[in-house]
Design a protein around this motif. Structure first.
Motif, short mmCIF file in Angstrom:
data_model
loop_
_atom_site.label_atom_id
_atom_site.label_comp_id
_atom_site.label_asym_id
_atom_site.label_seq_id
_atom_site.Cartn_x
_atom_site.Cartn_y
_atom_site.Cartn_z
N LYS A 129 53.61 49.74 -2.34
CA LYS A 129 53.63 48.34 -1.92
C LYS A 129 52.38 47.61 -2.44
O LYS A 129 51.57 47.08 -1.69
CB LYS A 129 53.72 48.25 -0.40
N ILE A 130 52.26 47.59 -3.75
CA ILE A 130 51.17 46.89 -4.42
C ILE A 130 51.74 46.22 -5.66
O ILE A 130 52.88 46.48 -6.05
CB ILE A 130 50.03 47.85 -4.83
N GLU A 131 50.92 45.36 -6.29
CA GLU A 131 51.35 44.77 -7.55
C GLU A 131 51.42 45.84 -8.63
O GLU A 131 50.64 46.79 -8.63
CB GLU A 131 50.37 43.67 -7.98
N LYS A 132 52.37 45.65 -9.55
CA LYS A 132 52.57 46.62 -10.62
C LYS A 132 52.67 45.89 -11.94
O LYS A 132 53.48 44.97 -12.08
CB LYS A 132 53.83 47.44 -10.37
N GLY A 133 51.84 46.31 -12.87
CA GLY A 133 51.83 45.69 -14.19
C GLY A 133 50.71 46.24 -15.03
O GLY A 133 49.89 47.04 -14.57
N ASP B 137 44.29 50.22 4.65
CA ASP B 137 45.51 49.65 4.08
C ASP B 137 45.94 50.43 2.85
O ASP B 137 47.13 50.69 2.64
CB ASP B 137 45.28 48.18 3.71
N LEU B 138 44.97 50.82 2.04
CA LEU B 138 45.30 51.61 0.84
C LEU B 138 45.84 52.98 1.23
O LEU B 138 46.77 53.49 0.59
CB LEU B 138 44.06 51.75 -0.04
N SER B 139 45.27 53.58 2.25
CA SER B 139 45.78 54.87 2.71
C SER B 139 47.21 54.75 3.20
O SER B 139 48.06 55.62 2.93
CB SER B 139 44.89 55.40 3.84
N ALA B 140 47.51 53.66 3.91
CA ALA B 140 48.87 53.45 4.41
C ALA B 140 49.84 53.24 3.25
O ALA B 140 50.99 53.71 3.29
CB ALA B 140 48.89 52.25 5.35
N ILE B 141 49.40 52.54 2.21
CA ILE B 141 50.25 52.32 1.04
C ILE B 141 50.59 53.64 0.36
O ILE B 141 51.74 53.91 0.00
CB ILE B 141 49.54 51.36 0.06
N CYS B 142 49.58 54.50 0.20
CA CYS B 142 49.82 55.82 -0.40
C CYS B 142 50.75 56.66 0.47
O CYS B 142 51.69 57.30 -0.04
CB CYS B 142 48.50 56.55 -0.58
N SER B 143 50.50 56.66 1.75
CA SER B 143 51.32 57.45 2.67
C SER B 143 52.78 56.98 2.64
O SER B 143 53.71 57.79 2.69
CB SER B 143 50.77 57.35 4.09
#
Length: 611
Positions: free
Chosen positions: A546-550, A596-602
């Motif tokens: 759930k992050i930007e991708k490019g 927040d980054l940890s939650a995104i990875c999880s």
């Protein structure tokens, strides 16, 4: 909310990245599928010609082109001549008249403080566009979107006009000639009015034919409408000088431009916490720093410089590419000059082979390497490379973009250090820039500096420099947070049962080489790459991040891409022989909250479990 396919990332007209939010979208982009390509509002600037520049090209062709032609746009005569020479070198069957040049300059004779821009056009047969695109992509010489925006408006208002008829040059003509001197020394540059004209006379001696005052007044009105009163030649020069001082380690505080110079600063300046200039052992001044329109332009020009000063009576020497590099570095070394020796693994065994070659009499102009490399984050043995260079007389050029000079000091092991300022130095992903730094203590310093002083051409567009200077003011303070965030994310991913490998300087086998160059307050940077035991899991993980991708890296926001798919889609079998997994996911970590980054990875890893 993640941006839809083809939208700029961030949402700004001059964004450096573009949203490709799914694995399928990345493959669709590489395959040229319409459902992706039709939605592309922008792209990485050296791979995707900005829509503003495309519009300018159409206007140029309408006014000066032929139905069978296309055109590519450059900031100066020399850069356009290099493109023309590349055609003659790579497409030798082309008639010399089929690739022609046209140079446009502002319709004014005022030598005031206005920011102006010239424009050099290379016309070529439309079917030869892939050849021209190689120059655009690999050299970084093409104009920026902000310069394109400026020139488009000026052209439409009749304020950008030809100064000579289109011409063709001889395929053997030398196009690595002298250029204007540097901005901080108070002399000319091609994007400032004083550089173009002085009292109605061009600096090359050609008399300006349009000296009536009406043209001057019209252009002054145009400049004020375009920029207001907030941008002029003096501001642009100050911004460039401030960038050079920041790279040299002189500026460490988040300060306004007016406070960035000795006559307006207190005598004692306390370095910002987390950065000690003494760690750098750089022994440089701002005059050792040279600015370029983008990182690849700095690399390309470093290669031109190295070939020039090591040239033998029989011609230029080949170079060495050490370690698996960013794609365009290798392509530049291969396509300009006599080629290169490629060590794709970049390990000590490769240095053993190089030493044997050198001992047997082979000679090279320079060795080019990244520290650490992109995307495998490997760190070469710079100390041994330096020893070989001193013994056998080649130059060392290190790209420190991924490591950055707050975390590492590689200058004392190199002759030249290059960097893409587009990345973490800017952080905002809305402007391009590059730098080249000379090692003042290096044996080749005098020769390098003398050659650059004679041949350096300042093509960094004024608006871009102003944006870069503003973005970089908090560069030092951002690094520590990004280092910590990336290390936390790397450790989280390394603990997952789905992850095969986490490529990160702290975990790589080459960590000892990285640590040898790490500053006392430095960390391991903000970039990491991961591979998976099951390639299907790579796609699931990527699609559920759930992050930007490019494309791009070093952004203040976390950004991911399937790097090998984007950079090496047509050569996936080739990259695997150097340990590069086609399903590798690269993550550039930003300034978000660690939890927040940890939650995104999880969440992304959880999607694998649920699949």
């Amino acid at each position: 909310m993640i941006a839809p396919v083809g939208q700029p990332v961030p949402d700004t007209p001059h964004a450096v990245s573009v949203s490709l939010p799914s694995w399928r979208a990345n493959v669709g982009y590489e395959e040229g599928e319409d459902w992706v390509m039709s939605k592309m509002k922008t792209g990485y600037p050296r791979f995707f010609i900005h829509l503003i520049i495309q519009e300018l090209e159409k206007e140029i062709l309408k006014q000066y082109g032929k139905a069978s032609e296309r055109v590519m746009l450059f900031p100066s005569k020399r850069t356009s001549e290099r493109c023309q020479a590349f055609f003659y070198d790579k497409r030798q069957s082309l008639p010399t008249s089929s690739v022609r040049l046209l140079h446009l300059e502002p319709k004014t004779h005022a030598a005031g403080k206005n920011v102006l821009s010239s424009l050099s056009c290379v016309f070529f047969p439309a079917e030869e566009f892939p050849t021209a695109k190689q120059v655009w992509q690999h050299s970084g010489d093409g104009i920026s979107s902000r310069r394109g925006e400026f020139c488009l408006q000026a052209l439409r208002e009749g304020l950008l006009v030809p100064v000579q008829a289109p011409k063709a040059i001889s395929p053997t003509q030398d196009v690595y000639g002298k250029g204007p001197r540097r901005y901080q020394r108070g002399t000319s540059q091609n994007n400032i009015s004083a550089a173009l004209l002085t009292n109605g006379v061009h600096l090359d001696g050609e008399t300006n034919r349009d000296t009536h005052t009406n043209g001057e007044r019209d252009f002054s009105h145009f400049i004020e409408e375009r920029f207001g009163r907030n941008l002029n030649a003096e501001l642009a020069a100050k911004a460039k000088r401030a960038i050079c001082r920041r790279i040299a380690g002189v500026l460490t505080d988040n300060e306004e431009l007016d406070d960035a110079f000795p006559d307006s600063k207190p005598k004692q300046q306390k370095p910002q916490q987390g950065f000690s200039p003494g760690d750098q052992l750089r022994n440089i001044s701002e005059h050792d720093v040279y600015l370029y329109p983008c990182g690849m332009s700095a690399i390309f020009n470093a290669h031109q410089l190295v070939m020039e000063i090591t040239r033998t009576p029989t011609g230029a020497l080949p170079s060495i590419c050490f370690g698996f590099p960013y794609i365009d570095t290798l392509k530049t070394l291969e396509k300009w000059g006599p080629g290169c020796l490629f060590y794709g693994n970049g390990v000590d065994d490769d240095l053993d082979d190089l030493e044997r070659r050198l001992h047997s009499g082979e000679r090279f102009a320079g060795l080019f390497t990244e520290f650490p490399s992109n995307p495998l984050l490997r760190s070469p043995n710079l100390a041994r490379i330096r020893k070989l260079a001193d013994q056998y007389g080649f130059l060392v050029v290190v790209d420190e973009t991924v490591g950055n000079y707050i975390n590492i000091n590689v200058l004392n092991q190199a002759d030249v250090v290059v960097s893409s300022l587009t990345k973490i130095f800017s952080g905002d992903s809305n402007v391009m820039g590059g730098s080249l730094v000379l090692n003042h203590s290096g044996a080749a310093y005098d020769k390098l500096q003398k050659t650059l002083d004679q041949q350096y051409e300042d093509n960094y567009w004024a608006e871009d420099a102003v944006f870069m200077e503003r973005n970089s003011r908090d560069f030092v303070s951002r690094i520590d947070r990004i280092n910590n965030n990336a290390e936390t994310m790397a450790e989280t991913l390394k603990a997952s049962e789905y992850i095969k490998e986490v490529y990160y300087p702290k975990f790589n086998l080459s960590r000892n080489h990285y640590d040898a160059c790490k500053t006392s307050t430095g960390g391991y940077g903000g970039l990491l790459s991961v591979t998976f035991h099951d390639r299907r899991h790579a796609q699931i993980f990527f699609d559920n991040l759930k992050i930007e991708k490019g494309p791009s890296l070093g952004t203040n926001f976390t950004l991911a891409c399937p790097f090998v798919i984007l950079a090496h889609y047509t050569e996936l079998d080739w990259v695997q022989q150097f340990g590069v997994d086609p399903y590798l996911v690269r993550i550039s970590v930003g300034l978000e909250e660690p939890e927040d980054l940890s939650a995104i990875c999880s969440g992304a890893l959880g999607a694998i479990t649920a699949s």
